[in-house]
Design a protein around this motif. Structure first.
Motif, mmCIF file in Angstrom:
data_model
loop_
_atom_site.group_PDB
_atom_site.id
_atom_site.type_symbol
_atom_site.label_atom_id
_atom_site.label_comp_id
_atom_site.label_asym_id
_atom_site.label_seq_id
_atom_site.Cartn_x
_atom_site.Cartn_y
_atom_site.Cartn_z
ATOM 1 N N ASP A 586 -45.978 32.695 16.582
ATOM 2 C CA ASP A 586 -45.527 33.388 17.790
ATOM 3 C C ASP A 586 -44.134 32.940 18.226
ATOM 4 O O ASP A 586 -43.775 32.998 19.395
ATOM 5 C CB ASP A 586 -46.523 33.149 18.932
ATOM 6 C CG ASP A 586 -46.738 31.662 19.205
ATOM 7 O OD1 ASP A 586 -46.035 30.829 18.589
ATOM 8 O OD2 ASP A 586 -47.603 31.351 20.042
ATOM 9 N N THR A 587 -43.319 32.483 17.248
ATOM 10 C CA THR A 587 -41.985 31.980 17.595
ATOM 11 C C THR A 587 -40.895 33.023 17.423
ATOM 12 O O THR A 587 -39.754 32.794 17.821
ATOM 13 C CB THR A 587 -41.637 30.764 16.722
ATOM 14 O OG1 THR A 587 -41.781 31.130 15.334
ATOM 15 C CG2 THR A 587 -42.547 29.600 17.029
ATOM 16 N N GLY A 588 -41.181 34.166 16.819
ATOM 17 C CA GLY A 588 -40.152 35.176 16.600
ATOM 18 C C GLY A 588 -40.739 36.569 16.687
ATOM 19 O O GLY A 588 -41.920 36.779 16.440
ATOM 20 N N ASP A 589 -39.902 37.552 17.054
ATOM 21 C CA ASP A 589 -40.411 38.912 17.192
ATOM 22 C C ASP A 589 -39.401 39.964 16.761
ATOM 23 O O ASP A 589 -39.479 41.116 17.167
ATOM 24 C CB ASP A 589 -40.824 39.186 18.639
ATOM 25 C CG ASP A 589 -39.663 38.993 19.614
ATOM 26 O OD1 ASP A 589 -38.549 38.681 19.145
ATOM 27 O OD2 ASP A 589 -39.874 39.167 20.818
ATOM 28 N N GLY A 590 -38.441 39.600 15.927
ATOM 29 C CA GLY A 590 -37.462 40.602 15.526
ATOM 30 C C GLY A 590 -36.717 40.195 14.275
ATOM 31 O O GLY A 590 -36.935 39.123 13.689
#
Length: 601
Positions: A586-590
């Motif tokens: 859950d450390t990045g989203d793109g």
């Protein structure tokens, strides 16, 4: 016919020279055809690739006189190729507009050539009836192709000769050579008898050595670095080691060792070292762009011979986070290397660093000074031991902390890659171990890190490469709060997990984030070359960080995957563009992108 070349070679040479001088110059495309009825396809392919006539247009030979010269030379060229494939009774006809090339009058070259037909009758493939070579040095390994019943070829004979001479040289006979050669062709039975005699010559020892070519590097320093084994039994591997010791200093553009024509009466052999120096100073620049980190600029200055003994003084400066999410930071480092300071293959170095690091979850100001030794075991293996003193002040989730430490860093690097900037085969191992002792309130502990990489190439010229990387890190002894944040581990970014923001994964500390005391990184790539200089890459990276000293079942982890493209720049490696997306965690989203020079690992 093959006999044309054997009978007319001198006349052809004169004809070619006169034709080039006297004939008219006219560049008209010539139609060429090569046929070899009944010959295997691979043999035909070799003949076409080796034919000077067939490849004339590719090499820019379109003038009729040049094409005729190529046709005349092809008798010898094609015979050599056939002999190398085991065909010792060939017939070759080269028709230039219907006339045999060997019969064209030297003083009347054609003013135009429209068509050349090459017809090759290979005849039977010959085998070895006898294949002997004597005497042989202990441990000689002759090629399997040089044996009774094997396909006879000039290459097999040459390989056997080289192997036998090389074996004698390896046991001290520096002037070993091939003596009598009995080569008999039996056309009736399609056999070739080869009997070679080796002249080992005397066993010699290394004698005196002289140095030439040096201007600014002192001769005594060159001799100290080279470690010439005077008085020892001659060994060609020792000769290569001497040259490599001088080359790896980086001071010399070329190094060669030349042995005397004859040995001395006392059984020694003298040598001359020729060392051509490079320009003493070098300036380098670098740049890298990433989504979160922004632009990183670096500059380096090096003097390769600062005190006249091939000492290397290097100054490096780096500025990071230009346009990135964190404040701008940087590093200034100095290092002085003194080759062979403590004996052959024992170098001495002194280093100093000043750094301000503005990382995602901490800031640190640090200064370090140290000294150490490097032991070079071979061209691909070295080890280092050092002692250093470091002062640091950090700000992070634990507040403001000061560290005063004495460090004992050690390192072993084993590099068996076939290309350091764009490997397709081999492996790389970098092991680092650093005990550290704290003063005042600083805790004592140990930091270890291992970086291993492997490469396997497939297909012609390794057009497809599988590359893998494993990274392991640990901090033992000091508590998480008592460990400098520069020693702890984060994951995310170009060096660990692409597709995840830089240093985005750490460990939770009271709602904040700190680096962990254990790290596991896994990376895999498949690289496929789709053009001479262009490759496409698919990759998957995985990273895990733990607050304990070892990765366990409760470890936090994340991963990323993506695609990349490489454009090969030659010796400095490819330009690299990677596009990565988060896969787990859950450390990045793109999308994250990375642009730099050299492979990711």
């Amino acid at each position: 016919m093959a006999r044309h070349w054997l009978a007319e070679r001198h006349r052809w040479a004169m004809a070619c020279a006169l034709a080039l001088c006297l004939g008219p110059a006219q560049a008209i495309a010539t139609e060429t055809r090569l046929t070899a009825p009944g010959a295997p396809e691979d043999v035909v392919d070799r003949l076409r690739a080796g034919s000077l006539v067939v490849t004339a247009e590719e090499r820019g030979l379109t003038d009729p006189q040049e094409v005729l010269s190529a046709a005349l030379a092809d008798y010898r060229t094609l015979i050599g190729l056939l002999y190398d494939q085991g065909y010792f009774g060939p017939e070759i006809s080269i028709q230039v507009d219907g006339r045999e090339a060997a019969n064209i009058p030297p003083l009347s070259p054609p003013s135009q050539i429209d068509r050349i037909d090459i017809n090759v009758i290979t005849g039977p493939k010959y085998s070895f009836g006898r294949a002997t070579i004597q005497p042989l040095a202990p441990g000689t390994e002759l090629p399997e192709t040089y044996a009774r019943g094997q396909t006879a070829s000039t290459r097999a004979v040459q390989d056997a000769a080289r192997a036998s001479v090389r074996a004698w040289r390896a046991v001290g006979h520096a002037k070993a050579n091939i003596g009598d050669q009995q080569i008999v062709v039996d056309h009736i039975n399609a056999e070739l008898d080869s009997d070679l005699t080796v002249l080992p010559g005397p066993r010699v020892r290394f004698g005196n050595v002289t140095v030439t070519g040096n201007k600014d590097v002192r001769t005594d320093a060159i001799l100290r670095i080279a470690g010439f084994p005077e008085g020892e039994v001659y060994d060609p591997e020792q000769v290569e080691k001497v040259a490599n010791r001088l080359r790896r200093t980086g001071t010399f553009g070329s190094v060669s060792l030349t042995e005397a024509e004859t040995a001395n009466p006392d059984g020694t052999l003298d040598f001359e070292i020729s060392a051509a120096e490079r320009l003493p100073r070098r300036i380098s620049f670098g740049a890298e762009i990433a989504t979160e980190e922004g632009v990183e600029l670096s500059v380096g200055w090096m003097h390769r011979n600062i005190f006249g003994a091939a000492e290397r003084l290097a100054f490096d400066a780096r500025v990071r986070n230009i346009g990135g999410t964190e404040d701008i930071d940087g590093l200034i480092a100095l290092r002085l290397d003194r080759p062979a300071a403590f004996g052959v293959d024992f170098d001495h170095f002194i280093l100093g660093e000043i750094e301000r690091a503005e990382e995602t979850f901490y800031k640190i100001d640090r200064a370090l000074i140290g000294t150490g030794v490097r032991r070079i075991f071979s061209d691909d293996l070295f080890g280092e031991l050092a002692i250093a003193f470091e002062r640091a002040r950090s700000e992070d989730v634990f507040g403001t902390r000061d560290f005063t430490m004495v460090l004992f860093p050690g390192r072993v690097e084993w590099d068996r890659r076939n290309n350091k900037v764009d490997a397709t085969q081999g492996f790389y191992v970098d092991v680092r171990a650093m005990p550290y002792g704290g003063f005042q309130d600083t805790e004592t502990g140990f930091r270890g890190f291992v970086d291993t990489r492997g490469y396997i190439g497939f297909g012609e010229d390794d057009r497809v490469v599988l590359a893998g990387r494993l990274q392991l890190g640990t901090v033992i002894g000091s508590s998480l709060e008592g460990t400098s944040p520069a020693f702890t581990f984060y994951s995310g970014g170009a060096g660990t997990v692409r597709g995840q923001p830089y240093q985005s994964l750490g460990v939770d500390v009271d709602g904040g984030t700190a680096g962990g005391r254990a790290f596991l990184g896994l990376s895999a790539e498949i690289r496929a070359r789709v053009a001479d200089r262009i490759s496409v890459v698919g990759f998957y990276d995985h990273g895990a960080v733990d607050k304990d000293s070892f990765v366990g079942s409760s470890t936090e982890y994340h991963s990323g995957a993506g695609l990349g493209v490489r454009y090969d720049l030659g010796g400095i490696g490819p330009i690299r563009l990677d596009l990565g997306w988060p896969v787990s965690g859950d450390t990045g989203d793109g999308l994250q992108f990375y642009l730099g020079i050299g492979q990711a690992f």
